[in-house]
Write an enzyme that holds these catalytic residues in place. Structure first.
Site, short mmCIF file in Angstrom:
data_model
loop_
_atom_site.label_atom_id
_atom_site.label_comp_id
_atom_site.label_asym_id
_atom_site.label_seq_id
_atom_site.Cartn_x
_atom_site.Cartn_y
_atom_site.Cartn_z
NE ARG A 165 -3.76 -2.23 0.25
CZ ARG A 165 -3.41 -3.45 -0.22
NH1 ARG A 165 -2.29 -3.60 -0.89
NH2 ARG A 165 -4.20 -4.48 -0.04
CB SER A 239 -8.66 -0.82 4.46
OG SER A 239 -9.08 -2.05 3.92
CD GLU A 335 -5.43 1.45 2.73
OE1 GLU A 335 -5.13 0.37 3.26
OE2 GLU A 335 -6.29 1.54 1.83
C1 LIG Z 1 -15.43 0.39 -0.69
C2 LIG Z 1 -13.95 0.57 -0.91
C3 LIG Z 1 -13.13 -0.54 -1.07
C4 LIG Z 1 -11.75 -0.38 -1.30
N1 LIG Z 1 -10.99 -1.51 -1.46
C5 LIG Z 1 -9.67 -1.39 -1.68
C6 LIG Z 1 -8.86 -2.56 -1.87
O1 LIG Z 1 -9.35 -3.69 -1.86
N2 LIG Z 1 -7.53 -2.38 -2.09
C7 LIG Z 1 -6.96 -1.14 -2.13
O2 LIG Z 1 -5.75 -1.07 -2.34
N3 LIG Z 1 -7.70 -0.02 -1.96
C8 LIG Z 1 -9.03 -0.12 -1.74
N4 LIG Z 1 -9.79 1.01 -1.54
C9 LIG Z 1 -9.13 2.33 -1.54
C10 LIG Z 1 -9.22 3.05 -2.92
O3 LIG Z 1 -10.17 2.46 -3.74
C11 LIG Z 1 -7.88 3.03 -3.65
O4 LIG Z 1 -6.87 3.61 -2.86
C12 LIG Z 1 -7.94 3.80 -4.99
O5 LIG Z 1 -6.78 3.56 -5.73
C13 LIG Z 1 -8.12 5.30 -4.80
O6 LIG Z 1 -8.36 5.82 -6.09
P1 LIG Z 1 -9.03 7.24 -6.28
O7 LIG Z 1 -8.99 7.54 -7.73
O8 LIG Z 1 -10.36 7.25 -5.64
O9 LIG Z 1 -8.00 8.17 -5.51
P2 LIG Z 1 -8.31 9.48 -4.59
O10 LIG Z 1 -9.03 9.02 -3.36
O11 LIG Z 1 -8.93 10.54 -5.40
O12 LIG Z 1 -6.84 9.87 -4.21
C14 LIG Z 1 -6.06 9.03 -3.40
C15 LIG Z 1 -4.61 9.54 -3.39
O13 LIG Z 1 -4.07 9.41 -4.72
C16 LIG Z 1 -3.70 10.69 -5.24
N5 LIG Z 1 -4.05 10.68 -6.65
C17 LIG Z 1 -5.25 10.40 -7.21
N6 LIG Z 1 -5.17 10.44 -8.55
C18 LIG Z 1 -3.90 10.77 -8.84
C19 LIG Z 1 -3.18 10.99 -10.05
N7 LIG Z 1 -3.75 10.86 -11.26
N8 LIG Z 1 -1.87 11.35 -9.97
C20 LIG Z 1 -1.25 11.48 -8.77
N9 LIG Z 1 -1.87 11.28 -7.59
C21 LIG Z 1 -3.18 10.93 -7.62
C22 LIG Z 1 -4.49 11.70 -4.42
O14 LIG Z 1 -3.86 12.96 -4.41
C23 LIG Z 1 -4.51 11.03 -3.07
O15 LIG Z 1 -3.29 11.24 -2.39
C24 LIG Z 1 -11.18 0.90 -1.33
C25 LIG Z 1 -12.01 2.02 -1.19
C26 LIG Z 1 -13.37 1.87 -0.99
C27 LIG Z 1 -14.24 3.08 -0.86
#
Ligand SMILES: Cc1cc2nc3c(=O)[nH]c(=O)nc-3n(C[C@H](O)[C@H](O)[C@H](O)COP(=O)(O)OP(=O)(O)OC[C@H]3O[C@@H](n4cnc5c(N)ncnc54)[C@H](O)[C@@H]3O)c2cc1C
Length: 341
Positions: A165, A239, A335
């Site tokens: 992670r 998480s 996280e």
């Molecule tokens: C119901 C649920 C289940 C989940 N299950 C998992 C799982 O099984 N495994 C897991 O690893 N995660 C899980 N997650 C967490 C999440 O889905 C991941 O971390 C996902 O990759 C976040 O993507 P996002 O586009 O929503 O990022 P955001 O929440 O928008 O951003 C997260 C971080 O990434 C940065 N970021 C976003 N886009 C970019 C970009 N293009 N360039 C640079 N930085 C960027 C942001 O600045 C921030 O620091 C879960 C979340 C939820 C709500």
């Protein structure tokens, strides 16, 4: 192009009220040449599924909406002998789960264990998303970035410092905006990853003998739906804490009171403890404070029962951290990323 005082409530899976002072949607790489991309923004936003937003996000929020899925070519699988490697370049704003579904429709293997993870492709390297025995780092061949202060660049996987992670992008927030990611997948793969026990059990329940990538995706989908709340109906960020890595001696101490305490080996001296188990045994599974609580089926997930603010969630999560520390002597690290003031 830039908008002011934009509500982010619909752009984060917790459904938290938050206002971006300035908001810029990034739909086209040509925009990167504009003065708005000369200095680091307050927030690079993807799907908002790993964020804890406070009520105000001062400064600029860049919302990555870059699309596109491009096949870069196929080559004989390097040394695997099982199938043909297929290389895809995918825009940072593409929805992760839609990409997984697309690859399955194309008969490509590799992403099936990571089905149903919310968020965007551009965020997937940031915390090296992982689930059910797989991690995205194992599929990535290049990460295309906009490096603030420098310009467009391509990073090889060994330059990304991937960990559990974790990655360079997480360690150096504000330095890179990820515009696209290259993945290596397999056509006609002869094996799938069922290393995670629950997948095998679910495949058995489904009566599947020789599992295909689509079968694994179905098994993972069923498991996830049975354990995790749908953020559309119950705001959450998956998480909330990382699984802590602790010295073996800490686990042995916990085992004196809980002989069945689970752990996963990391190296000869360290183990990983499931944070959800610690919260559960600290008596906080399904606990609630006003509009915030832990999910009854999975204590690691904090939920917004409706109307909570980022401050409410922060306060409740501190209570969880303190209780676990007092009971087990283990620190839980968030996280999700805390943003705003
Ligand atoms: C119901 C649920 C289940 C989940 N299950 C998992 C799982 O099984 N495994 C897991 O690893 N995660 C899980 N997650 C967490 C999440 O889905 C991941 O971390 C996902 O990759 C976040 O993507 P996002 O586009 O929503 O990022 P955001 O929440 O928008 O951003 C997260 C971080 O990434 C940065 N970021 C976003 N886009 C970019 C970009 N293009 N360039 C640079 N930085 C960027 C942001 O600045 C921030 O620091 C879960 C979340 C939820 C709500």
């Amino acid at each position: 192009m830039i908008q002011h005082d934009v509500s982010l409530r619909g752009l984060n899976t917790f459904g938290l009220p938050s206002v971006a002072e300035s908001y810029l949607p990034l739909r086209d790489l040509a925009q990167l040449e504009s003065p708005h991309f000369r200095t680091t923004p307050a927030l690079v936003l993807g799907g908002g599924s790993n964020l804890l937003l406070r009520e105000n996000v001062p400064g600029l929020t860049v919302h990555v909406l870059l699309g596109g899925v491009q096949e870069l070519g196929a080559a004989a699988g390097a040394g695997s002998g099982t199938g043909t490697d297929v290389h895809l370049r995918v825009g940072g704003g593409v929805d992760w789960n839609q990409l997984v579904r697309y690859t399955l429709d194309q008969g490509l293997a590799g992403m099936e264990n990571l089905v149903l993870i919310p968020g965007t492709v551009g965020a997937s390297p940031v915390q090296n998303i992982g689930a059910y025995g797989a991690e995205v780092a194992d599929l990535i061949t290049a990460v295309h970035v906009w490096e603030y202060g420098h310009g467009a660049r391509t990073l090889r996987p060994d330059e990304c410092d991937f960990g559990y992670r974790d990655s360079r992008f997480k360690k150096e927030p504000g330095r890179f905006l990820i515009t696209a990611v290259d993945f290596r997948l397999q056509r006609n793969a002869s094996s799938v990853n069922t290393s995670y026990g629950a997948i095998i059990a679910e495949l058995e329940r489904l009566g599947v003998d020789q599992a295909t990538p689509a079968d694994v995706a179905l098994a993972v989908t069923n498991i996830r739906r049975s354990k995790l709340p749908d953020w559309f109906f119950l705001g959450n960020s998956g998480s909330f804490f990382k699984n802590p890595v602790v010295p073996k001696t800490t686990h042995e101490r916990i085992q004196q009171d809980y002989p069945q305490a689970p752990s996963y080996p990391i190296d000869t001296d360290h183990v990983k403890l499931p944070a959800g188990w610690l919260i559960d045994r600290a008596g906080l599974r399904g606990a609630r404070d006003g509009q915030v609580g832990t999910y009854a089926k999975q204590a690691l997930v904090m939920v917004n029962h409706g109307g909570a603010t980022g401050e409410d969630i922060l306060a409740f999560s501190s209570r969880v951290q303190t209780t676990v520390l007092e009971k087990f002597g283990v620190n839980l690290e968030r996280e999700v990323r805390l943003i705003g003031g």
